[in-house]
Design an enzyme around this catalytic site. Structure first.
Site, mmCIF file in Angstrom:
data_model
loop_
_atom_site.group_PDB
_atom_site.id
_atom_site.type_symbol
_atom_site.label_atom_id
_atom_site.label_comp_id
_atom_site.label_asym_id
_atom_site.label_seq_id
_atom_site.Cartn_x
_atom_site.Cartn_y
_atom_site.Cartn_z
ATOM 1 N N ARG A 56 0.819 -1.224 0.000
ATOM 2 C CA ARG A 56 0.000 0.000 0.000
ATOM 3 C C ARG A 56 0.848 1.267 0.000
ATOM 4 N NH1 ARG A 56 -2.766 0.396 5.930
ATOM 5 N NH2 ARG A 56 -1.322 -0.888 7.103
ATOM 6 N N SER B 258 -5.565 4.058 5.291
ATOM 7 C CA SER B 258 -5.384 2.610 5.119
ATOM 8 C C SER B 258 -4.938 2.264 3.710
ATOM 9 C CB SER B 258 -6.695 1.874 5.433
ATOM 10 O OG SER B 258 -7.178 2.227 6.711
ATOM 11 N N GLU C 81 -19.160 4.856 -0.526
ATOM 12 C CA GLU C 81 -18.466 4.209 -1.644
ATOM 13 C C GLU C 81 -19.253 4.273 -2.945
ATOM 14 O OE1 GLU C 81 -18.985 2.969 1.352
ATOM 15 O OE2 GLU C 81 -16.980 2.825 2.217
ATOM 16 N N PHE D 230 -15.390 -3.552 -0.732
ATOM 17 C CA PHE D 230 -16.420 -2.516 -0.892
ATOM 18 C C PHE D 230 -16.559 -2.064 -2.345
ATOM 19 C CE2 PHE D 230 -15.128 -1.380 3.688
ATOM 20 C CZ PHE D 230 -15.935 -2.379 4.192
ATOM 21 N N ASP E 54 -9.181 -8.225 10.671
ATOM 22 C CA ASP E 54 -10.536 -7.665 10.635
ATOM 23 C C ASP E 54 -11.581 -8.725 10.294
ATOM 24 O OD1 ASP E 54 -10.242 -5.072 11.535
ATOM 25 O OD2 ASP E 54 -9.643 -4.304 9.576
ATOM 26 N N ARG F 89 -2.394 -5.474 1.502
ATOM 27 C CA ARG F 89 -2.183 -4.571 2.625
ATOM 28 C C ARG F 89 -0.723 -4.452 3.076
ATOM 29 N NH1 ARG F 89 -2.095 -4.530 8.323
ATOM 30 N NH2 ARG F 89 -3.398 -2.924 9.271
HETATM 31 C C1 LIG Z 1 -18.797 0.443 4.043
HETATM 32 C C2 LIG Z 1 -17.573 0.696 4.847
HETATM 33 N N1 LIG Z 1 -16.693 1.601 4.409
HETATM 34 C C3 LIG Z 1 -15.560 1.815 5.101
HETATM 35 C C4 LIG Z 1 -15.298 1.132 6.248
HETATM 36 C C5 LIG Z 1 -14.005 1.348 6.991
HETATM 37 N N2 LIG Z 1 -14.251 1.984 8.269
HETATM 38 C C6 LIG Z 1 -14.371 1.289 9.414
HETATM 39 S S1 LIG Z 1 -14.721 2.236 10.728
HETATM 40 C C7 LIG Z 1 -14.656 3.650 9.796
HETATM 41 C C8 LIG Z 1 -14.883 4.981 10.423
HETATM 42 C C9 LIG Z 1 -16.116 4.964 11.232
HETATM 43 O O1 LIG Z 1 -16.383 6.182 11.805
HETATM 44 P P1 LIG Z 1 -17.600 6.325 12.782
HETATM 45 O O2 LIG Z 1 -18.828 5.771 12.143
HETATM 46 O O3 LIG Z 1 -17.651 7.720 13.208
HETATM 47 O O4 LIG Z 1 -17.213 5.319 13.955
HETATM 48 P P2 LIG Z 1 -16.571 5.654 15.377
HETATM 49 O O5 LIG Z 1 -16.086 7.058 15.388
HETATM 50 O O6 LIG Z 1 -17.676 5.448 16.356
HETATM 51 O O7 LIG Z 1 -15.468 4.674 15.578
HETATM 52 C C10 LIG Z 1 -14.408 3.341 8.464
HETATM 53 C C11 LIG Z 1 -14.301 4.313 7.373
HETATM 54 C C12 LIG Z 1 -16.256 0.195 6.669
HETATM 55 N N3 LIG Z 1 -16.084 -0.531 7.788
HETATM 56 N N4 LIG Z 1 -17.391 0.013 5.968
#
Ligand SMILES: Cc1ncc(C[n+]2csc(CCOP(=O)(O)OP(=O)(O)O)c2C)c(N)n1
Ligand SMILES: [Mg+2]
Lengths: 280, 310
Positions: B6, B33, B54, B79, B113, B163
């Site tokens: 990456r 990431s 997305e 995704f 994950d 990754r």
């Molecule tokens: C569809 C999708 N896109 C991207 C991700 C990667 N991802 C995991 S957590 C996250 C951020 C989440 O932020 P938030 O909803 O505010 O959660 P919190 O702050 O409570 O951890 C992302 C982008 C994912 N899990 N699912």
């Protein structure tokens, strides 16, 4: 109005303190997992599993149980700790988190873990699933409630708003949506990555009753959820104001601690902040 | 061990994007990431982080492509072939627009994950879309070439990245030709056709097989579509067995693409499929996870011996 007695509040505070310590110990040990969003949702999960929701560890599939849907699946470690406190899984099992052959997958899986209602991790589909459950329960004249716990970054997903329209159209009032409003997502703050503008007005315009609370205050969460559950004829959302990384000084409010591994010095500081024992 | 795939990817976007204003980079709140953030920091005007959205990102990218830009669409591979698929099909495939779908965290590389974040169907899905090219990153040097190649080719493309840091397969003298597989080792008894991380596993397996008197040709088939038909047919002529190896479901991916060539050309040679055997994997460290699910040199060995009736 529903009230919670003072002694129980103190007990729950103690439980949350333990959950935070157990979380950081395990994430430090395995060098993987999401601390920030787990710490912010601690009190919400503890209250739902241990105080408010009608769930029974001895009968996890009981048809009348309330459904707790953690749509922000990356907070799985805190979910598993709540499940352990509620007796769904043995406490020692938490040590297997994210390891091979574990029931505790990196993100929740209903096939492997008792008490988990839906698979989650990919964001934006959990609320829709919760609405489907709520409507199915209504069809069956089942008095159970559905709780959906969402991230604020998750609200970026368009499906969330499609779900909201459905919830309003079908007047889904056996569902309470709780948003972990910590202001931070993965790459930065909500405002930096995707400004959500006036969330209260947005949800209201989508047909929701909108409540808010301090998402780390046991009494406030307790009373607000009960208030939400009493609202009839329309869906209700609680905007729970929280701090991402709550309780660990250097993690608070930082997107960099969304999913970063915890180093040795950081672990020591975190244990100091949380009142935990480094060796234990 | 080289740099992570990456990081090399993010740096390559900067390298090739610096002098080409057509390059646009989009991400959906995972730029830390995917490492598209490396480009974002250098060229903020051509970087769009649209939040966790997305489907929106992929469709926005189409608009850029329609106006002559070359959008690189970044998020976890899984995704792209779920939430990004409608735009991939309508704007990329059907309209033949110049969109680059960059699948970060391919295969089980986001191992901890768990299955929600693994990508084990992406090659099958994108391969089925008319006009799409599908390529898989083998190692760090190859990843840099893939970025340049994506810019040079006018048309929709899916590129599967990974990754972590992976062992080098190629050195600085390596060359890559679009649509052609690379023969990395010669042998007459069996041909192992692999892609991505499984190329190194195939080379290791070939080495062990040599010790048992079995000589194996090893091919890096990084271009799954278009696929190198000639090389597959030639390999089939001299081999008693074809083994395909991929960090992916055995249904419809590299194995499927090779099987189509073998049967359409009447090659009549047996094929063994190494990959995820129609199952989701699980959470765990990458190396032990790959061993448990047969994504390993050991399993390539086992399937080869079995296929040869030994
Ligand atoms: C569809 C999708 N896109 C991207 C991700 C990667 N991802 C995991 S957590 C996250 C951020 C989440 O932020 P938030 O909803 O505010 O959660 P919190 O702050 O409570 O951890 C992302 C982008 C994912 N899990 N699912
Ligand atoms: Mg958040």
């Amino acid at each position: 109005m529903a009230t919670i007695d003072k002694k129980r509040v103190e007990e729950l505070k103690e439980i949350c303190a333990e959950m935070r310590i157990d979380l950081i110990k395990q994430l430090h040990k395995i060098q993987t997992g999401h601390p920030g969003g787990s710490l912010s949702v601690c009190e919400i999960l503890a209250l739902l599993y241990l105080e408010i929701a009608n769930v029974d560890a001895k009968n996890p599939k009981c048809p009348n149980r309330d459904r707790i849907v953690l749509t922000k699946g990356h907070a799985a470690p805190m979910l598993y700790l709540a499940l352990a406190k509620a007796g769904f899984i043995p406490k020692e099992e938490f040590a297997t988190l994210r390891q091979l052959n574990s029931r505790l997958q990196g993100h929740p899986c209903p096939k492997t873990t008792p008490g988990v209602e839906t698979a989650s991790g990919p964001m934006g589909i959990g609320l829709s699933a919760a609405i489907g459950m709520a409507l199915a329960l209504k069809l069956d004249k089942n008095p159970a409630k559905v709780y959906a716990i969402m991230g604020d970054g998750e609200l970026n997903e368009g499906t969330v708003w499609e779900a909201c329209m459905s919830a309003a159209k079908y007047a889904v009032d056996n569902l309470t949506v709780i948003v972990d409003l910590n202001g931070v997502q993965l790459d930065g703050t909500n405002d930096e990555i995707m400004p959500m503008l006036n969330l209260e007005a947005k949800f209201a315009a989508f047909g929701f009753e909108v409540l808010s609370c301090d998402g780390h205050d046991i009494v406030d969460i307790y009373e607000t959820i009960h208030k939400a559950n009493a609202i009839k004829g329309k869906p209700c959302v609680i905007l729970a104001n929280t701090v991402k990384g709550k309780g660990v000084s250097f993690m608070e409010g930082k997107n960099s601690w969304h999913g970063a591994p915890i180093g040795a010095a950081e672990f020591a500081q975190a244990m100091k902040d949380l009142g935990g024992d480094i060796d234990g | 061990m080289a740099k992570t795939i990456r990081d090399v990817y993010g740096e390559s976007l900067v390298k090739y994007g610096a002098t080409d204003d057509r390059i646009i980079v989009l991400d959906a709140d995972v730029s830390n990431s995917t490492k598209s953030i490396i480009f974002g920091k250098e060229f903020p005007d051509r970087f769009f982080n649209v939040g966790i959205a997305e489907a929106n990102m992929a469709a926005m990218a189409a608009g850029f492509a329609a106006c002559g830009k070359i959008p690189f669409i970044n998020t976890f591979a899984t995704f792209l072939n779920t939430l990004g698929l409608l735009s991939a099909r309508i704007y990329g495939s059907y309209s033949n627009w110049n969109m680059k779908f960059m699948g970060a965290y391919g295969g089980v590389s986001d191992s901890f994950d768990g299955p929600t974040h693994h990508s084990i169907e992406d090659i099958t899905i994108f391969r089925s879309l008319p006009n799409f090219q599908v390529l898989v990153a083998t190692d760090a040097r190859h990843t840099a070439w893939l970025v340049k190649n994506a810019i040079d080719h006018d048309g929709p493309m899916y590129i599967r990245l990974s990754r972590n840091a992976v062992p080098d397969v190629y050195d600085d003298n390596a060359t890559f030709t679009p649509g052609k597989g690379n023969i990395l080792r010669e042998g007459d008894d069996v041909t192992i056709i692999a892609c991505g991380l499984m190329v190194k596993e195939a080379l290791d397996a070939a080495e062990t097989l040599a010790g048992q008197g079995i000589s194996a040709r090893v091919v890096d088939m990084f271009s799954i579509k278009p696929i190198d038909t000639q090389l597959i047919v030639d390999s089939a002529k001299k081999s008693k067995l074809i083994v395909t190896a991929e960090e992916h479901s055995i249904i419809g991916g590299l194995g499927g693409a090779v099987a189509e060539v073998l049967s359409a050309n009447g090659c009549g040679v047996k094929q063994a499929f190494v990959g995820l055997n129609d199952v989701h994997a699980e959470t765990g460290p990458t190396d032990t996870l790959m061993k448990k699910y047969g994504l390993s040199a050991e399993n390539i060995m086992t399937q080869t011996l079995k296929g040869l009736g030994r």
